[in-house]
Design an enzyme around this catalytic site. Sequence first.
Site, PDB file in Angstrom:
ATOM      1  N   SER A 154       0.845  -1.198   0.000  1.00  0.00           N
ATOM      2  CA  SER A 154       0.000   0.000   0.000  1.00  0.00           C
ATOM      3  C   SER A 154       0.875   1.240   0.000  1.00  0.00           C
ATOM      4  O   SER A 154       2.013   1.222   0.497  1.00  0.00           O
ATOM      5  CB  SER A 154      -0.895   0.006   1.241  1.00  0.00           C
ATOM      6  N   TYR A 175      -2.376  -0.316  10.631  1.00  0.00           N
ATOM      7  CA  TYR A 175      -2.409  -0.673   9.218  1.00  0.00           C
ATOM      8  C   TYR A 175      -1.135  -0.231   8.512  1.00  0.00           C
ATOM      9  O   TYR A 175      -0.498  -1.011   7.794  1.00  0.00           O
ATOM     10  CB  TYR A 175      -3.642  -0.023   8.565  1.00  0.00           C
TER      11      TYR A 175
END
Length: 700
Positions: A577, A590
Site C-alpha cells: 500500500s 495498518y
Amino acid sequence: MAKDIAAGHIENQWDAGKAASMSEPEKLLYRSNLLGSDKRVTNYGGGNTSAKVMQPDPLTGEDVEVLWVKGSGGDIGSIDMAGFATLYMDKLRALKGKYRGVEYEDEMVGYLPHSTFNLNPRAASIDTPLHAYVAKKHVDHVHPDAVIAIAASENSKELTQEIYGEAIGWLPWKKPGYELGLWLEDFCVKNPDAKGVVLESHGLFTWADDAEECYKLTLDTINRAIEWFGEKTADVPAFGGEVHEALPAEDRRRVAAALMPAIRGMISEGSHKVGHFDDQDAVLQFVGAKDMERLAMLGTSCPDHFLRTKIRPLVVDFDPANPDVDGTLDKLKGMVEDYRADYAAYYDRCKYDNSPAMRDPNAVVYLVPGVGMITFAKDKATARISGEFYVNAINVMRNSDAVSTYQGLPEQEAFDIEYWLLEEAKLQRMPKPKALAGRIAIVTGGAGGIGAATAEKYLSEGACVILADIDAEALGATHENLAGRYSKDVVRIVEMNVTSEDAVAAAYAEMAVEFGGVDIVVSNAGIASSAKVEDTTLDLWNKNMSILSTGYFLVSREAFKMLKTQGIGGSMIFVASKNGLAASPGASAYCTAKASEIHLARCLALEGAPEGIRVNTVNPDAVLRGSKIWSGEWLDQRASTYGTDKGGLEEMYRERSLLKRSVFPEDIAAACYFFASDESAKSTGNIINVDAGNVQSFTR
C-alpha cells in the site's frame, strides 16, 4: 428415443423426432456430437465423421455431390458446423490421377484445398480420402477402447472375424494417409456387404447410407465388442493381478503433491509445464498390477493415443508398501535423466536425414505404483487430455492382453507418426504461446477486487490460477465467473486463512496436485483498520500484523519451499500500500503492517535472487471499486477522518493525487502482471506505486 440397458453398453441417444427437421449436414453434426460425448467411443480430438450431400454449386446452381468431413484438428464432441471441411466429390475422385504412389502420398494433402467447395476456409484433414473413397453417404471413424483392444491384439484379424463374422472386415496397420484411403476403397469394392472395418493398431470405420443408421451401426459394433470382452475376461485377473495395494486417497494426494513440483522442475527447462493427477480406479488397478511395467514399455497402439502420450511412460520407482517419498525424490533425477537418454536413443535409431530436430525428450505420463498417474504438458487442458488418452490405452491393454497378446506400434512406425513432416507442419502453424503459458499462480485475497482482477489478467495471458480467500461465498462467485469465461481447467479455489500455517501448507499441496507447482505468488490478502493510536487495542494491532505481516510471511515461506524444489525460479508480488511508505493519520496499525510487508519483500528479494526467485512490491492507493475492504467500517472511518461522506471519498482521493485520476483494480493487476512476466525478468526488490501520484510515497 431408444436406449440400450445392457451393462456396459453405450446408450443410443438418437432422437428421431429432433432429427426429422434437420438437413443432412445438420444430422452429421448431431451424429458427431453424440458420438464424441462418450470417451468410450472416441477420445478428445480423435476420429472423424462425414456425409456426402447433394448441394447446388454456388457458380452453376446445379446440384453437385459435396463431402462434409471433420476439419483438421477438430473434435467431434464439441464441433459446430464451421468445424467441417466441404469438398467437391468429383474433384476428390479426380485426385487419383495425381497420385504417384505411396512414397509420394504426403504431397496429396497439398491438393485437397483445390477441391474446396464454396470457399470453405476450414482445412481438410489427412483422413479426407478415407471418407471420400468409401462408397456410402455416411462414414464414422472412431477410436473405441473395446475395438482398439481388438486392433492392438497380436491376432487381431482372427479376433475381428470371431466377433463380427463377415459384417466387419479387417485391414493391417497402415499409417493414415492417401494410400490407406485407397485400401479402404478397394476393401469396399471387394466386400460390398461389409458394414465396416477394423484397422489394425488404429480404430474402427463404419458406413451406411442413412445418418441414423450409421450412428446406430457404430454403437452396435462397439457394444458387440464390449459384450464379447465382458464374456471373455470376466474371470481373468486384470494385468496379471494386483501386486501393489493402492494407498488411501489422502495419502495418494500427499505423495503426488511431493512428487509433482520436483518432476515439474526437472522437465520445465525448455518451457514451463502444467501437471494433472489422476487416481481413478482404472489407473490404480493398472499401476498396482503385476504386468504394468511390461505393458507400459510396449507403448500405446492407436496413433492418437501415441501422439498425446509419447513413445512410453516413465514408471516411478515407488513402493507403496514402504512409502519412502524422500527416497523416491532422491532417485527421481536419475529416472528422468534415464528416460531422456532412452528417448534420445530412440530418436537416433529411427530418424531420417530430413527428420525434424528432436523435440522435448521428457515423458508426458508418469506412473506411480499405489498412487496413480501424473501427466505434464504445455497447458492444463493438454495435460488432462493426455491423461484421458492414457486411460483409454489402459482400457485397451487390459482387454487385449486378457484375450491375446497386446502389441504397441512398432518403434519405427511410432517414430514415423511422431516425426511425420505433415505433423511437424501442423505444429509449426500453432499460434505463439501467450506470455504466461505454462505458468501457475496463486493469488491470496483472490475473491476481492484486486485479487480477482489480477487473476483475470493472468488467465488472459495463459496462466493457471489458484484463488485463495477466507470468504467462501465470495470465492465461489469469483470462481464461477472466471471459470465460466476461461474454462474450469485453469481455475481452482481454496479456502485459506493466511494466518494459519496448516491452511497455507494445505493450499500449496492442493496447488501441487492440481497444477504441478507454482511460479507466481501474489500476496494480496488484507484488511484495513482506522483508529487513533490511543484507541488502537492490542487485538486490533495484532490482527493487522497477523494478516498483513505474518500472513505474508507464511505464504512466502511455503512458496520458497516449492520454488526451490522446482529450481526454475519464480516471481513473488506483494500487494502492499501507499501507506507502507507514506504515513496516514489514524491508521498506525495498518500503516506499520504494510511497511512490514515492504521490508519483508526486500529481505526475500535478497534470499531469492540466487535461486532466480524475484520478489517485488506493488503499492496501490484508494482502490475503492470492487474492494471488500472499502465496503465496511474502513470506508466509514476514512470518510470520517477526512471529513467527507462515502460518495465524496473517491473524488477526494482522485483530487489529492498528482495525476487527478482514480485507481482501479485493473490498474493494480497490470502492475502485478508486469512483475509476473518476463518483461520484468531483470527486476527484483523493486516497488511500483500505482496511486495516481503521491509525493509522500515516492521511493527513495
